[in-house]
Write a protein that holds these residues in place. Structure first.
Motif, PDB file in Angstrom:
ATOM      1  N   ASN A  88       0.686  -1.124   0.001  1.00 26.53           N
ATOM      2  CA  ASN A  88      -0.022   0.028  -0.039  1.00 26.53           C
ATOM      3  C   ASN A  88       0.812   1.292  -0.150  1.00 26.53           C
ATOM      4  O   ASN A  88       0.495   2.220   0.390  1.00 26.53           O
ATOM      5  N   GLY A  89       2.050   1.110  -0.563  1.00 27.75           N
ATOM      6  CA  GLY A  89       2.927   2.473  -0.458  1.00 27.75           C
ATOM      7  C   GLY A  89       4.307   2.105  -1.145  1.00 27.75           C
ATOM      8  O   GLY A  89       4.546   0.971  -1.833  1.00 27.75           O
ATOM      9  N   ASP A  90       5.269   3.136  -0.899  1.00 25.47           N
ATOM     10  CA  ASP A  90       6.507   2.973  -1.688  1.00 25.47           C
ATOM     11  C   ASP A  90       7.402   1.864  -1.086  1.00 25.47           C
ATOM     12  O   ASP A  90       8.461   1.526  -1.672  1.00 25.47           O
ATOM     13  N   GLN A  91       6.909   1.243  -0.270  1.00 23.87           N
ATOM     14  CA  GLN A  91       7.823   0.113   0.381  1.00 23.87           C
ATOM     15  C   GLN A  91       7.774  -1.028  -0.549  1.00 23.87           C
ATOM     16  O   GLN A  91       8.403  -2.043  -0.671  1.00 23.87           O
ATOM     17  N   THR A  92       6.815  -0.971  -1.799  1.00 19.97           N
ATOM     18  CA  THR A  92       7.015  -1.947  -2.748  1.00 19.97           C
ATOM     19  C   THR A  92       8.282  -1.981  -3.325  1.00 19.97           C
ATOM     20  O   THR A  92       8.935  -2.898  -3.903  1.00 19.97           O
ATOM     21  N   ASP A  93       8.851  -0.492  -3.629  1.00 16.66           N
ATOM     22  CA  ASP A  93      10.176  -0.638  -4.355  1.00 16.66           C
ATOM     23  C   ASP A  93      11.174  -0.928  -3.590  1.00 16.66           C
ATOM     24  O   ASP A  93      12.401  -1.597  -3.767  1.00 16.66           O
ATOM     25  N   THR A  94      11.168  -0.847  -2.028  1.00 20.14           N
ATOM     26  CA  THR A  94      12.106  -1.142  -1.071  1.00 20.14           C
ATOM     27  C   THR A  94      12.111  -2.489  -1.236  1.00 20.14           C
ATOM     28  O   THR A  94      13.319  -3.214  -1.196  1.00 20.14           O
ATOM     29  N   ILE A  95      11.386  -3.167  -0.992  1.00 23.18           N
ATOM     30  CA  ILE A  95      10.986  -4.977  -1.090  1.00 23.18           C
ATOM     31  C   ILE A  95      11.743  -5.340  -2.289  1.00 23.18           C
ATOM     32  O   ILE A  95      12.575  -6.174  -2.381  1.00 23.18           O
ATOM     33  N   TYR A  96      11.325  -4.507  -3.563  1.00 22.50           N
ATOM     34  CA  TYR A  96      11.959  -5.045  -4.680  1.00 22.50           C
ATOM     35  C   TYR A  96      13.394  -4.933  -5.015  1.00 22.50           C
ATOM     36  O   TYR A  96      14.076  -5.774  -5.185  1.00 22.50           O
ATOM     37  N   ASP A  97      13.775  -3.719  -4.454  1.00 27.40           N
ATOM     38  CA  ASP A  97      15.190  -3.735  -4.364  1.00 27.40           C
ATOM     39  C   ASP A  97      15.975  -4.638  -3.598  1.00 27.40           C
ATOM     40  O   ASP A  97      17.082  -5.177  -3.940  1.00 27.40           O
ATOM     41  N   LEU A  99      15.098  -7.642  -2.528  1.00 24.85           N
ATOM     42  CA  LEU A  99      14.882  -9.045  -3.017  1.00 24.85           C
ATOM     43  C   LEU A  99      16.134  -9.334  -4.464  1.00 24.85           C
ATOM     44  O   LEU A  99      16.630 -10.189  -4.474  1.00 24.85           O
ATOM     45  N   ALA A 100      15.868  -8.209  -5.018  1.00 25.13           N
ATOM     46  CA  ALA A 100      16.943  -8.006  -6.367  1.00 25.13           C
ATOM     47  C   ALA A 100      18.480  -8.278  -5.939  1.00 25.13           C
ATOM     48  O   ALA A 100      19.243  -8.757  -6.785  1.00 25.13           O
ATOM     49  N   GLU A 101      18.839  -7.772  -4.690  1.00 23.82           N
ATOM     50  CA  GLU A 101      20.151  -7.933  -3.960  1.00 23.82           C
ATOM     51  C   GLU A 101      20.277  -9.019  -3.528  1.00 23.82           C
ATOM     52  O   GLU A 101      21.427  -9.409  -2.893  1.00 23.82           O
ATOM     53  N   GLY A 102      19.259 -10.198  -3.337  1.00 25.25           N
ATOM     54  CA  GLY A 102      19.565 -11.447  -2.605  1.00 25.25           C
ATOM     55  C   GLY A 102      18.985 -11.382  -1.309  1.00 25.25           C
ATOM     56  O   GLY A 102      19.474 -12.337  -0.326  1.00 25.25           O
ATOM     57  N   LYS A 103      18.563 -10.181  -0.762  1.00 19.17           N
ATOM     58  CA  LYS A 103      18.133 -10.125   0.705  1.00 19.17           C
ATOM     59  C   LYS A 103      16.684 -10.491   0.917  1.00 19.17           C
ATOM     60  O   LYS A 103      16.000 -11.095  -0.168  1.00 19.17           O
ATOM     61  N   THR A 104      15.984 -10.398   2.104  1.00 17.69           N
ATOM     62  CA  THR A 104      14.717 -10.895   2.301  1.00 17.69           C
ATOM     63  C   THR A 104      14.038  -9.815   2.406  1.00 17.69           C
ATOM     64  O   THR A 104      14.353  -8.626   2.657  1.00 17.69           O
ATOM     65  N   TRP A 105      12.766 -10.194   2.383  1.00 18.32           N
ATOM     66  CA  TRP A 105      11.584  -9.067   2.448  1.00 18.32           C
ATOM     67  C   TRP A 105      11.564  -8.706   3.883  1.00 18.32           C
ATOM     68  O   TRP A 105      11.154  -7.389   4.228  1.00 18.32           O
ATOM     69  N   GLU A 106      11.892  -9.533   4.834  1.00 16.59           N
ATOM     70  CA  GLU A 106      11.914  -8.997   6.379  1.00 16.59           C
ATOM     71  C   GLU A 106      12.965  -7.731   6.442  1.00 16.59           C
ATOM     72  O   GLU A 106      12.621  -6.693   7.108  1.00 16.59           O
ATOM     73  N   GLU A 107      14.204  -8.138   6.005  1.00 14.61           N
ATOM     74  CA  GLU A 107      15.172  -7.249   5.935  1.00 14.61           C
ATOM     75  C   GLU A 107      14.647  -5.884   5.327  1.00 14.61           C
ATOM     76  O   GLU A 107      14.844  -4.797   5.925  1.00 14.61           O
ATOM     77  N   ALA A 108      13.931  -5.823   4.292  1.00 12.30           N
ATOM     78  CA  ALA A 108      13.699  -4.835   3.382  1.00 12.30           C
ATOM     79  C   ALA A 108      12.670  -3.816   4.288  1.00 12.30           C
ATOM     80  O   ALA A 108      12.667  -2.772   4.553  1.00 12.30           O
ATOM     81  N   LEU A 109      11.600  -4.754   5.115  1.00 10.64           N
ATOM     82  CA  LEU A 109      10.555  -3.905   5.800  1.00 10.64           C
ATOM     83  C   LEU A 109      11.150  -3.338   7.241  1.00 10.64           C
ATOM     84  O   LEU A 109      10.434  -2.638   7.903  1.00 10.64           O
TER      85      LEU A 109
END
Length: 235
Positions: A88-97, A99-109
């Motif tokens: 529901n926000g620009d965290q979409t891009d945070t998660i995408y970036d 995951l693209a770097e091989g990290k987890t979505w938990e790390e992103a959030l």
């Protein structure tokens, strides 16, 4: 927790805010995604969903009337390989970036928190779906009962979704001033019909005054192909 009727659950409040529903189709062959937005202010209501290839973004319906694009204009859905991201926000891009770097979505959030729109401090809700297996995850980042100095992060994993069922999470428990943040785990709900029927059921269950846009997608787990529908109140 008992599985609730999806239509009744969505219709149980006039203002659930923004909502994500992830699940499995009745025949068990497709992953199911729904994301909707609602609004009370003129600025929030001045929006539509727009497809961008495989992805989805919000945009202003009337650019001349857009007062503040922050928090209301963002990429809502992005596809990265075999993963579909919806938030529901620009965290979409945070998660995408991440995951693209091989990290987890938990790390992103864990680098993000609730929205800075006090006194509501709107929760950030997010989901990721594996396009091959249909497994999905949901998350909510929220304040501690409106305390902007205290963030809470919750993560939920559904590795073996059941056919005809899904999980529904949204930003608000209902209308109010300030708006009360969502409480508890994602609600288990029924998933019925094909994409057209499912989309119609969700759209008609949303409050007609406050609903703005709806995105739905069924992903065929065997072929990886998907079908998408978009509904916009503003035409």
């Amino acid at each position: 927790m008992n599985v609730k009727d999806m239509k009744a659950e969505i219709a149980s409040t006039s203002y659930p805010g923004r909502g994500i529903l992830l699940g499995r189709s009745e025949d068990g062959k497709k992953a199911v995604i729904a994301y909707f937005i609602m609004g009370r202010s003129a600025n929030s209501r001045n929006r539509v969903f727009e497809a961008m290839g495989d992805d989805l973004r919000t945009r202003a319906f009337d650019e001349s009337k857009m007062e503040d694009p922050s928090l209301v204009i963002y990429n809502a859905v992005r596809v990265l390989g075999d993963t579909t991201i919806v938030t529901n926000g620009d965290q979409t891009d945070t998660i995408y970036d991440f995951l693209a770097e091989g990290k987890t979505w938990e790390e992103a959030l864990r680098t993000r928190t609730f929205e800075p729109d006090g006194p509501n401090f709107t929760p950030r809700i997010s989901g990721v779906v594996c396009n091959k297996t249909g497994a999905y995850r949901l998350s909510i980042l929220k304040s501690d009962n409106g305390d902007e100095t205290s963030a809470q992060r919750f993560f939920y994993e559904y590795a073996q979704p059941k056919a005809g069922e899904g999980h529904f999470i949204h930003t608000y428990m209902g209308d109010g001033n300030p708006l009360p943040s969502y409480e508890g785990e994602p609600t288990p709900v029924t998933v019925r019909g094909d994409l057209a029927q499912f989309t119609e059921d969700v759209w008609q269950s949303l409050d007609p005054e406050n609903k703005i846009s709806l995105f739905t997608r069924f992903i065929d787990l065997e072929t990886g192909k998907w079908e998408t529908e978009i509904r916009n109140k503003n035409q």
